[in-house]
Structures are given as C-alpha cells and as structure tokens.
Design an enzyme around this catalytic site. Sequence first.
Site, PDB file in Angstrom:
ATOM      1  NE  ARG A  13      39.712  41.286  32.557  1.00 23.54           N
ATOM      2  CZ  ARG A  13      38.921  42.349  32.657  1.00 23.54           C
ATOM      3  NH1 ARG A  13      37.681  42.217  33.077  1.00 23.54           N
ATOM      4  NH2 ARG A  13      39.358  43.559  32.341  1.00 23.54           N
ATOM      5  CB  ILE A  41      36.325  44.420  28.847  1.00 26.67           C
ATOM      6  CG1 ILE A  41      36.026  43.426  29.967  1.00 26.67           C
ATOM      7  CG2 ILE A  41      37.825  44.496  28.614  1.00 26.67           C
ATOM      8  CD1 ILE A  41      36.494  41.979  29.662  1.00 26.67           C
ATOM      9  CB  SER A  42      34.648  47.132  33.687  1.00 25.03           C
ATOM     10  OG  SER A  42      33.500  47.704  33.111  1.00 25.03           O
ATOM     11  CD  GLN A  43      40.640  48.953  37.691  1.00 24.57           C
ATOM     12  OE1 GLN A  43      39.853  49.898  37.691  1.00 24.57           O
ATOM     13  NE2 GLN A  43      41.714  48.910  38.447  1.00 24.57           N
TER      14      GLN A  43
END
Length: 219
Positions: A37, A63-65
């Site tokens: 990530r 950027i999503s959780q």
Amino acid sequence: MRDDEYAYERERMVTLQIEARGVADERVLRAMRRVRRHRFTPDIDPARAYDDHPHPIGEGQTISQPYIVALMSEAAHLRPPCRVLEVGTGSGYQAAVLAEMGCEVFSIEIVEPLARSARGFLEAEGYGDRVHVRAGDGYRGWPEQAPFDAILVTAAVPRLPQPLLDQLAPGGRLVVPVGEYWQVLEVHERTPDGFSRRALSDVRFVPMTGEIRRRGEPD
Ligand code: SAH
C-alpha cells in the site's frame, strides 16, 4: 520475493482492522497482505500508509481506508477468472488488490494526472499487465470490455448509474456508495429476474463528478 520492509505493518492492518471487523474472504485477506500500500502513497510516511483511515493523494482526492477496500473487495464475491470494472482509480491501490485476487481489472479515473500516476504505481508494482487504466468519466462504464463480474465504484453517486447496471454479467455485482453527505455502501446483484439490493455499511467517499452531476433525470 517482495520487499518486506512493511510486512509487519501490513500484517497488523489485516489482523486488527480487517479480520477483526469481520472480513473473512481468504482471497481478500491474502491480497491485502501482499499489496504494498505504501507504494501507492509516495507522499506520506510509508509506515503511516497502513493506518486505519483514508489519506490525501493530491487533486483533492483520497485513498480509501484499508477496511473499506477489504469490505468492497469481499462484497464483489470474486473468484478467478474474473473481470472487474472500477470507477475511480485514485491511487490505483484498490485496483492492485483486485488484480492480486486474480482478476483482470479495467479502471477509469476522471482526473488525468491521477490516472497517469496510478498507472505508474501499478506498473512499478508488477500489475501493469492485469490492470488497464483509462482517463475519463466512468459514468458510462467501459462498454467495449463489458460484461463484468463486478463493478466497484469508489466515488459516491446521488443515484445508480444505469449504464453500470447494464454492464454487469449474470450474477454480477455493483458495489457502490449511494448518497450525498451521508452515504450507504450498496450491493446490487444481477439476478435472473432483475436486481437484488443489499445495504452494507455507512460510508464517506468523495463525490463522483462529471456527467452524473449534469443530469437531473434518472436514466
Ligand atoms: N479507489 C481509489 C480511491 C478513489 S477516491 C484508491 O484505491 O486509491 C475516488 C476517485 O474517483 C478520485 O480519484 C476521483 O477523481 C474519481 N472520480 C470521481 N468521479 C469520477 C468519474 N465520474 N469517473 C471516474 N473517476 C471519478
């Protein structure tokens, strides 16, 4: 072999944020243990990339959780061979997770510089041949590549985009945050006699921009 400098952070992320909240699909867990990530968020401290929240990625986007990426990936019910459309490439991280799950991924990003940088991150991380990124408005999907086993929309829509429903294969699933400020993550599955709808969770995504904002009428 992977650069495993942040393997500990990844393991903690998967165990404490994702498994602990009930995501059990082994393919999702395995993929999220593998995708680096931090390589999709070059502007932040790499160890922080694994924290339990979204991060800014430039151009006012995020950027999503990690948990939300896991929840959407699980809700899509994917088994290879699978073809997936993502609307809202952002950093490219969600697309990488889907590719790591064994799917071919088609991803559309409306902000050109983000599409370009995501393509670069995906190539550098070895996903370039399984993820196809296109710059443009994803509202109308990618009809030349349809039908899809799943469509993940990672920006919130005020109402369902009919062109995306139309591009689902039989049994295919559209996973999409619906609403304005308050949003619900919904799963719409194409069944033999139409579509079934299930609500998964309250969520906060950035709004989908482009054509959907200019159209007052349902499709
Ligand atoms: N999935 C991303 C997070 C995306 S944030 C990740 O893993 O990092 C939502 C993204 O949707 C933003 O990058 C935004 O620019 C994009 N977006 C918004 N409206 C869009 C549209 N109509 N078509 C394609 N992308 C859109």
